[in-house]
Design a protein around this motif. Structure first.
Motif, PDB file in Angstrom:
ATOM      1  N   GLU A 242      38.939  22.585 -41.526  1.00 35.47           N
ATOM      2  CA  GLU A 242      38.359  23.357 -40.438  1.00 35.47           C
ATOM      3  C   GLU A 242      37.757  22.406 -39.396  1.00 35.47           C
ATOM      4  O   GLU A 242      37.243  21.331 -39.731  1.00 35.47           O
ATOM      5  CB  GLU A 242      37.254  24.274 -40.969  1.00 35.47           C
ATOM      6  CG  GLU A 242      37.738  25.403 -41.850  1.00 35.47           C
ATOM      7  CD  GLU A 242      38.210  26.609 -41.049  1.00 35.47           C
ATOM      8  OE1 GLU A 242      37.922  26.684 -39.846  1.00 35.47           O
ATOM      9  OE2 GLU A 242      38.870  27.470 -41.657  1.00 35.47           O
ATOM     10  N   PHE A 243      37.825  22.814 -38.139  1.00 35.77           N
ATOM     11  CA  PHE A 243      37.099  22.124 -37.068  1.00 35.77           C
ATOM     12  C   PHE A 243      36.245  23.169 -36.382  1.00 35.77           C
ATOM     13  O   PHE A 243      36.755  24.182 -35.891  1.00 35.77           O
ATOM     14  CB  PHE A 243      38.053  21.479 -36.060  1.00 35.77           C
ATOM     15  CG  PHE A 243      37.343  20.740 -34.954  1.00 35.77           C
ATOM     16  CD1 PHE A 243      37.132  19.372 -35.041  1.00 35.77           C
ATOM     17  CD2 PHE A 243      36.875  21.406 -33.829  1.00 35.77           C
ATOM     18  CE1 PHE A 243      36.467  18.672 -34.037  1.00 35.77           C
ATOM     19  CE2 PHE A 243      36.206  20.737 -32.809  1.00 35.77           C
ATOM     20  CZ  PHE A 243      36.003  19.367 -32.918  1.00 35.77           C
ATOM     21  N   ILE A 244      34.936  22.955 -36.367  1.00 36.62           N
ATOM     22  CA  ILE A 244      34.011  23.925 -35.774  1.00 36.62           C
ATOM     23  C   ILE A 244      33.087  23.205 -34.808  1.00 36.62           C
ATOM     24  O   ILE A 244      32.431  22.216 -35.174  1.00 36.62           O
ATOM     25  CB  ILE A 244      33.176  24.643 -36.852  1.00 36.62           C
ATOM     26  CG1 ILE A 244      34.076  25.385 -37.841  1.00 36.62           C
ATOM     27  CG2 ILE A 244      32.187  25.620 -36.205  1.00 36.62           C
ATOM     28  CD1 ILE A 244      33.352  25.922 -39.069  1.00 36.62           C
ATOM     29  N   LEU A 245      33.043  23.685 -33.591  1.00 35.47           N
ATOM     30  CA  LEU A 245      32.089  23.216 -32.592  1.00 35.47           C
ATOM     31  C   LEU A 245      31.292  24.426 -32.145  1.00 35.47           C
ATOM     32  O   LEU A 245      31.871  25.413 -31.682  1.00 35.47           O
ATOM     33  CB  LEU A 245      32.814  22.590 -31.407  1.00 35.47           C
ATOM     34  CG  LEU A 245      31.941  22.215 -30.193  1.00 35.47           C
ATOM     35  CD1 LEU A 245      30.940  21.118 -30.553  1.00 35.47           C
ATOM     36  CD2 LEU A 245      32.819  21.779 -29.022  1.00 35.47           C
ATOM     37  N   SER A 246      29.965  24.373 -32.299  1.00 34.73           N
ATOM     38  CA  SER A 246      29.157  25.561 -32.007  1.00 34.73           C
ATOM     39  C   SER A 246      27.845  25.190 -31.342  1.00 34.73           C
ATOM     40  O   SER A 246      27.235  24.162 -31.668  1.00 34.73           O
ATOM     41  CB  SER A 246      28.865  26.338 -33.293  1.00 34.73           C
ATOM     42  OG  SER A 246      28.037  27.456 -33.033  1.00 34.73           O
ATOM     43  N   THR A 247      27.401  26.041 -30.430  1.00 32.01           N
ATOM     44  CA  THR A 247      26.073  25.897 -29.833  1.00 32.01           C
ATOM     45  C   THR A 247      25.024  26.661 -30.652  1.00 32.01           C
ATOM     46  O   THR A 247      23.872  26.723 -30.257  1.00 32.01           O
ATOM     47  CB  THR A 247      26.068  26.397 -28.373  1.00 32.01           C
ATOM     48  OG1 THR A 247      26.538  27.747 -28.329  1.00 32.01           O
ATOM     49  CG2 THR A 247      26.962  25.521 -27.499  1.00 32.01           C
ATOM     50  N   ARG A 248      25.431  27.244 -31.774  1.00 35.00           N
ATOM     51  CA  ARG A 248      24.485  27.876 -32.702  1.00 35.00           C
ATOM     52  C   ARG A 248      24.053  26.863 -33.765  1.00 35.00           C
ATOM     53  O   ARG A 248      24.726  25.850 -33.991  1.00 35.00           O
ATOM     54  CB  ARG A 248      25.114  29.075 -33.403  1.00 35.00           C
ATOM     55  CG  ARG A 248      25.598  30.195 -32.502  1.00 35.00           C
ATOM     56  CD  ARG A 248      26.211  31.270 -33.370  1.00 35.00           C
ATOM     57  NE  ARG A 248      27.058  32.180 -32.640  1.00 35.00           N
ATOM     58  CZ  ARG A 248      26.727  33.425 -32.328  1.00 35.00           C
ATOM     59  NH1 ARG A 248      25.560  33.892 -32.686  1.00 35.00           N
ATOM     60  NH2 ARG A 248      27.558  34.203 -31.673  1.00 35.00           N
TER      61      ARG A 248
END
Length: 281
Positions: A242-248
């Motif tokens: 998985e690749f996840i980029l989040s502002t949370r």
């Protein structure tokens, strides 16, 4: 009517199962990966980082978001279309994607380069019922770009004049069909068939982000006898990880994805019940 009931059950149950499976995988990837300091990144592989976005120092350090025009390092977009079908009228997602430029993440210990790339999906099979505020993210081929909010930048009925920015966006975005209406729109009330919402979220320099991705050497050549240094590494989508980029925050992401398992199990039960009901007709 009985056959229709079974078909509706299969569709709804199937969508819930797929959505739940993806959310469950997303939840497991986040909860199962410990957070590392950037300074401690010394080998290729999956890594979880938290830090502040820093633009690279070159001229391409930021980009213009395609729908809002905001300066950013990454933008995720979604196009929803209103489908008129009597009692089953609803918004449906018809396309989603993301664009980005390379940027740095600084957690106070060191900086590391991040290259999410760009991708889009406008296939009708993967499109689904819009979840609005329940899912402020875009996901394509294992890459998720997630935002606090995915606001509507443009909302257009089929006969509305198309803003230049939307025209340019649709010219560049692959696979988005031409917007069409219905002969009944003239006498219809509420949303018009074919009406579209263009949503977009951005990641900007200075944002605090959560990052899950694969560390690789910048030069693409891993040396088993040499420790990797953050300045020689890049975090990127790779393989089946998985690749996840989040502002949370991580806690917010885990809370948002906690319904994955119940949705997957509930959807599977609905599918099984629909099949049994159809067989027993």
């Amino acid at each position: 009517m009985s056959v229709l009931f079974s078909l509706v059950g299969l569709v709804v149950g199937g969508l819930a199962t797929v959505w739940g499976y993806r959310r469950r995988a997303y939840h497991q990837a986040i909860s199962g990966t410990p957070t590392s300091r950037v300074l401690d990144v010394d080998e290729p592989g999956l890594v979880e980082l938290k830090g502040e976005v820093v633009a690279t120092g070159d001229d391409a350090g930021t980009m213009e978001a395609p729908l809002s025009g905001e300066r950013c390092v990454a933008a995720g977009w979604e196009v929803d279309e209103w489908e008129e079908g009597g009692d089953n009228s609803s918004w449906h997602e018809i396309a989603e994607g993301y664009d980005s430029v390379p940027f740095l993440v600084d957690d106070g210990s060191a900086e590391i380069l991040v290259r999410p790339g760009s991708n889009a999906d406008a296939s009708n099979w993967t499109s689904n019922i819009s979840l609005d505020g329940l899912d402020d993210s875009v996901a394509v081929d294992g890459v998720t770009v997630d935002f606090q909010h995915l606001p509507v930048e443009h909302q257009l009925e089929p006969d509305d004049p198309t803003p230049a920015r939307v025209e340019e966006f649709e010219r560049r975005a692959p696979g988005i069909d031409e917007q069409t209406g219905s002969i009944f729109n003239a006498i219809d009330f509420g949303n018009a068939h074919g009406e579209r919402k263009y949503k977009e979220g951005v990641v900007q320099p200075g944002d605090s982000v959560y990052l899950l991705g694969t560390v690789e050497p910048k030069d693409g050549d891993a040396h088993p006898d040499r420790r990797l240094r953050p300045e020689d590494a890049v975090v990127t989508p790779a393989g089946d990880d998985e690749f996840i980029l989040s502002t949370r925050s991580e806690d917010e992401l885990l809370s948002k994805s906690r319904y994955g398992l119940p949705a997957m199990v509930g959807g599977a039960i609905v599918v099984a019940a629909s099949v049994l009901y159809a067989v027993g007709l």
